[in-house]
Design a protein around this motif. Structure first.
Motif, PDB file in Angstrom:
ATOM      1  N   GLY A 274       0.799  -1.218   0.000  1.00  0.00           N
ATOM      2  CA  GLY A 274       0.000   0.000   0.000  1.00  0.00           C
ATOM      3  C   GLY A 274       0.829   1.263   0.000  1.00  0.00           C
ATOM      4  N   LEU A 275       2.093   1.171  -0.435  1.00  0.00           N
ATOM      5  CA  LEU A 275       2.963   2.345  -0.501  1.00  0.00           C
ATOM      6  C   LEU A 275       2.859   2.993  -1.886  1.00  0.00           C
ATOM      7  CD1 LEU A 275       6.118   0.866   1.272  1.00  0.00           C
ATOM      8  CD2 LEU A 275       4.198   2.113   2.284  1.00  0.00           C
ATOM      9  N   ARG A 276       3.299   4.225  -1.971  1.00  0.00           N
ATOM     10  CA  ARG A 276       3.205   4.985  -3.223  1.00  0.00           C
ATOM     11  C   ARG A 276       4.605   5.265  -3.749  1.00  0.00           C
ATOM     12  NH1 ARG A 276       2.712  10.592  -3.661  1.00  0.00           N
ATOM     13  NH2 ARG A 276       2.219  10.683  -1.435  1.00  0.00           N
ATOM     14  N   PRO A 277       5.095   4.498  -4.737  1.00  0.00           N
ATOM     15  CA  PRO A 277       6.434   4.738  -5.273  1.00  0.00           C
ATOM     16  C   PRO A 277       6.514   6.078  -6.009  1.00  0.00           C
ATOM     17  CG  PRO A 277       5.640   2.548  -5.874  1.00  0.00           C
ATOM     18  CD  PRO A 277       4.465   3.314  -5.351  1.00  0.00           C
ATOM     19  N   VAL A 278       7.513   6.880  -5.675  1.00  0.00           N
ATOM     20  CA  VAL A 278       7.743   8.175  -6.312  1.00  0.00           C
ATOM     21  C   VAL A 278       9.094   8.116  -7.007  1.00  0.00           C
ATOM     22  CG1 VAL A 278       8.027  10.657  -5.958  1.00  0.00           C
ATOM     23  CG2 VAL A 278       6.386   9.366  -4.561  1.00  0.00           C
ATOM     24  N   PRO A 279       9.149   8.309  -8.326  1.00  0.00           N
ATOM     25  CA  PRO A 279      10.403   8.116  -9.053  1.00  0.00           C
ATOM     26  C   PRO A 279      11.377   9.280  -8.911  1.00  0.00           C
ATOM     27  CG  PRO A 279       8.660   8.769 -10.566  1.00  0.00           C
ATOM     28  CD  PRO A 279       8.011   8.600  -9.229  1.00  0.00           C
ATOM     29  N   VAL A 280      12.663   8.938  -8.808  1.00  0.00           N
ATOM     30  CA  VAL A 280      13.749   9.919  -8.842  1.00  0.00           C
ATOM     31  C   VAL A 280      14.710   9.458  -9.943  1.00  0.00           C
ATOM     32  CG1 VAL A 280      15.562  11.095  -7.556  1.00  0.00           C
ATOM     33  CG2 VAL A 280      13.520  10.265  -6.357  1.00  0.00           C
ATOM     34  N   PRO A 281      14.881  10.247 -11.006  1.00  0.00           N
ATOM     35  CA  PRO A 281      15.667   9.787 -12.161  1.00  0.00           C
ATOM     36  C   PRO A 281      17.132   9.510 -11.827  1.00  0.00           C
ATOM     37  CG  PRO A 281      14.267  11.621 -12.779  1.00  0.00           C
ATOM     38  CD  PRO A 281      14.191  11.519 -11.286  1.00  0.00           C
ATOM     39  N   VAL A 282      17.692   8.530 -12.556  1.00  0.00           N
ATOM     40  CA  VAL A 282      19.115   8.220 -12.476  1.00  0.00           C
ATOM     41  C   VAL A 282      19.752   8.495 -13.832  1.00  0.00           C
ATOM     42  CG1 VAL A 282      18.739   6.426 -10.737  1.00  0.00           C
ATOM     43  CG2 VAL A 282      18.832   5.792 -13.142  1.00  0.00           C
ATOM     44  N   ASP A 283      21.075   8.740 -13.811  1.00  0.00           N
ATOM     45  CA  ASP A 283      21.835   8.836 -15.052  1.00  0.00           C
ATOM     46  C   ASP A 283      23.027   7.894 -14.934  1.00  0.00           C
ATOM     47  OD1 ASP A 283      23.676  10.121 -13.417  1.00  0.00           O
ATOM     48  OD2 ASP A 283      23.218  12.132 -14.172  1.00  0.00           O
ATOM     49  N   ALA A 284      24.048   8.079 -15.746  1.00  0.00           N
ATOM     50  CA  ALA A 284      25.182   7.157 -15.757  1.00  0.00           C
ATOM     51  C   ALA A 284      25.941   7.154 -14.437  1.00  0.00           C
ATOM     52  CB  ALA A 284      26.127   7.514 -16.895  1.00  0.00           C
ATOM     53  N   ASP A 285      25.756   8.188 -13.592  1.00  0.00           N
ATOM     54  CA  ASP A 285      26.429   8.267 -12.296  1.00  0.00           C
ATOM     55  C   ASP A 285      25.495   7.965 -11.136  1.00  0.00           C
ATOM     56  OD1 ASP A 285      28.964   8.937 -13.318  1.00  0.00           O
ATOM     57  OD2 ASP A 285      28.378  11.032 -13.535  1.00  0.00           O
ATOM     58  N   GLY A 286      24.351   7.364 -11.421  1.00  0.00           N
ATOM     59  CA  GLY A 286      23.419   7.007 -10.363  1.00  0.00           C
ATOM     60  C   GLY A 286      22.355   8.060 -10.149  1.00  0.00           C
ATOM     61  N   VAL A 287      21.709   8.016  -8.984  1.00  0.00           N
ATOM     62  CA  VAL A 287      20.611   8.935  -8.706  1.00  0.00           C
ATOM     63  C   VAL A 287      21.125  10.372  -8.676  1.00  0.00           C
ATOM     64  CG1 VAL A 287      20.839   8.836  -6.178  1.00  0.00           C
ATOM     65  CG2 VAL A 287      18.607   9.287  -7.220  1.00  0.00           C
ATOM     66  N   LYS A 288      20.285  11.313  -9.115  1.00  0.00           N
ATOM     67  CA  LYS A 288      20.658  12.724  -9.151  1.00  0.00           C
ATOM     68  C   LYS A 288      20.342  13.365  -7.792  1.00  0.00           C
ATOM     69  CE  LYS A 288      19.748  13.088 -14.116  1.00  0.00           C
ATOM     70  NZ  LYS A 288      19.013  13.816 -15.187  1.00  0.00           N
ATOM     71  N   PRO A 289      21.357  13.785  -7.043  1.00  0.00           N
ATOM     72  CA  PRO A 289      21.120  14.292  -5.678  1.00  0.00           C
ATOM     73  C   PRO A 289      20.144  15.462  -5.613  1.00  0.00           C
ATOM     74  CG  PRO A 289      23.447  13.831  -5.997  1.00  0.00           C
ATOM     75  CD  PRO A 289      22.796  13.696  -7.343  1.00  0.00           C
ATOM     76  N   ALA A 290      20.227  16.407  -6.554  1.00  0.00           N
ATOM     77  CA  ALA A 290      19.338  17.575  -6.490  1.00  0.00           C
ATOM     78  C   ALA A 290      17.880  17.143  -6.611  1.00  0.00           C
ATOM     79  CB  ALA A 290      19.691  18.570  -7.591  1.00  0.00           C
ATOM     80  N   LEU A 291      17.617  16.196  -7.511  1.00  0.00           N
ATOM     81  CA  LEU A 291      16.246  15.715  -7.673  1.00  0.00           C
ATOM     82  C   LEU A 291      15.806  14.897  -6.468  1.00  0.00           C
ATOM     83  CD1 LEU A 291      16.173  14.728 -11.460  1.00  0.00           C
ATOM     84  CD2 LEU A 291      15.370  16.831 -10.369  1.00  0.00           C
ATOM     85  N   LEU A 292      16.749  14.194  -5.848  1.00  0.00           N
ATOM     86  CA  LEU A 292      16.425  13.432  -4.635  1.00  0.00           C
ATOM     87  C   LEU A 292      15.999  14.390  -3.523  1.00  0.00           C
ATOM     88  CD1 LEU A 292      16.390  10.722  -3.088  1.00  0.00           C
ATOM     89  CD2 LEU A 292      18.793  11.147  -2.505  1.00  0.00           C
TER      90      LEU A 292
END
Length: 478
Positions: free
Chosen positions: A218-236
């Motif tokens: 019952g959780l709501r997954p919220v996407p945070v984009p990744v690029d070639a260096d992994g997750v983007k900290p600013a978007l996180l």
């Protein structure tokens, strides 16, 4: 022909011949079946066991196998339509209705039809699994005193110590729980850290099995984009602020499906951002033991650099051994560890002791480092074979990143491509591939395919599989 197909063929042959015998009639001896069908005694034993499980044959120790008595007529099926109401009645009161959709997981668990090349597998091909070493470890474990006794609910102390050493840093055995594989550990972690209806931040794209766990809870997954260096900290950071989430699930090493490794400059940022948000980071370190021969030194797990209990670490032996060798670990620091332990005990009590003892025997044997070195060399060879074949045969499929660990490649399809249509066309051409859509928790930015090079028999199958995929692309893409 492999053992399982031989068993199936012999069982089919015996099934067809059962009408020659009256109920209670004795079938030929195992020795006679071995000689007649030119198969091993093990194959005969397993084929008879299959027929016995189907209720067609009765085996009597020392006497042989006999045709079973005819089955009684089946009772008429009942009416189960009432369950549709019962199973959906609570959904109206749930903030985020729970959905149990295993389709994204089944893609990598279901065996393809005979003759189809398996580019969708999620585990090592049997030829890459340490079957002999696992068998020897299980045999040695079976002779240990007390092996069938009840283990500590947290897991055997020696195995917890082994996992703790592998994580490194200040992690101790007291902060490790032994789990029944990585999927079980992720399920426990999400249940412990987020209440139903809560948002949970996930990488985009990410592992469909984790998305399925979250939605089933019952959780709501919220996407945070990744690029070639992994997750983007600013978007996180933005996602934490926008949602108020208290959990972020990530795969910092050889991320599934992109193969990205979280860059050194981002590792501390991710921990800092989560700490400031008062949130946990669930680190799914699922393929650390499937590094390629040319990878070089690996970064430590995030948990090894986290003194404040931000990281809940998940590791597993399964990917590097066998899908049936389901032994993993959860590591956490602080009060959350007690909650993780309580949920695991309620769900499963403990991991069977014989399997834990076998794991200790395996990882402590000289065969273990030899196996890891052999797999590292073979995965590199297979990766190189697949990338070369794709560039020659399918240059229109973009391959933005070639990983140095893991077991698959992530391909971007030409704009406007229907990945489901291509997957269906590939299956018609004799190769099973994984569509990219299930890896996104929201609308995907483009169509993708994931191709595994670990589940096939060898490089020849990889080359042939790419050739078949070329034929499917010609059909679907025009």
């Amino acid at each position: 022909m492999n053992e399982s197909s031989s068993v199936g063929e012999l069982a089919n042959q015996l099934r067809r011949e059962l009408n020659r015998y009256s109920p209670g009639g004795k079938l030929p001896s195992s020795r006679a079946l071995v000689e007649r069908f030119r198969v091993s005694p093990v194959t005969v034993s397993r084929a008879l066991a299959q027929l016995s499980a189907e209720g067609l044959v009765v085996t009597r120790p020392g006497a042989g196998a006999f045709r079973a008595q005819p089955r009684a007529a089946a009772e008429p099926a009942g009416d189960t339509s009432w369950q549709e109401v019962a199973l959906s009645a609570d959904a109206a009161t749930e903030l985020v209705p729970r959905t149990v959709d295993a389709s994204g997981v089944m893609v990598s668990l279901a065996a393809p039809p005979p003759g189809v090349i398996e580019f969708n597998g999620g585990y090592l091909h049997p030829s890459l699994q340490p079957e002999r070493a696992m068998g020897a470890a299980l045999s040695r474990a079976g002779r240990r005193p007390g092996v069938w006794g009840r283990p500590p609910v947290e897991g055997l102390a020696e195995l917890r110590e082994w996992f703790a050493r592998g994580i490194g840093g200040a992690v101790t055995a007291a902060e490790v729980l032994v789990t029944a594989g990585g999927q079980s550990a992720l399920t426990t972690a999400l249940r412990a850290l987020a209440p139903p209806g809560a948002p949970v931040l996930v990488e985009s794209p990410t592992y469909p099995g984790m998305l399925a766990i979250a939605r089933a809870a019952g959780l709501r997954p919220v996407p945070v984009p990744v690029d070639a260096d992994g997750v983007k900290p600013a978007l996180l950071a933005d996602a934490f602020k926008a949602t108020g989430a208290r959990v972020f699930v990530c795969q910092p090493l050889f991320q599934n499906p992109t193969g990205a490794v979280l860059a050194p400059g981002r590792r501390g940022e991710v921990l800092r951002i989560a700490r400031e948000a008062g949130a946990f980071v669930v680190e799914d370190d699922f393929v650390r033991r499937l590094v390629h021969e040319d990878a070089g030194p690996l970064p430590r797990p995030l948990a090894a650099e986290d003194p404040d209990g931000v990281v809940v670490h998940v590791g597993s032996l399964t990917k590097a051994t066998s899908p049936s060798f389901r032994v993993g670990a959860l590591a956490a620091r602080g009060p959350v560890l007690e909650r993780l332990r309580a949920i695991q005990v309620v769900d499963t009590f403990f991991v069977p002791r014989p399997l834990q003892e076998a794991a200790l025997e395996l990882v402590g044997s000289p065969a273990w480092p030899r196996h890891l070195r052999a797999v590292a060399a073979e995965l590199k060879t297979r990766r190189d074979t697949m990338t070369t074949a794709l560039r020659l045969k399918l240059p229109e499929l973009a391959l933005p990143h070639i990983p140095s660990g893991g077991y698959h490649l992530w391909l971007r399809l030409p704009d406007g491509t229907d990945d489901s249509a291509l997957v269906a066309g590939a299956l018609r051409a004799g190769v099973a591939v994984t569509p990219g859509r299930p890896y996104f928790s929201a609308e995907p930015p483009a169509a993708h395919l994931r191709l595994s090079f670990a589940a096939v028999a060898g490089t020849e199958e990889i080359t042939e599989g790419v050739r078949r995929l070329r034929a499917a692309c010609d059909e679907v893409l025009g």
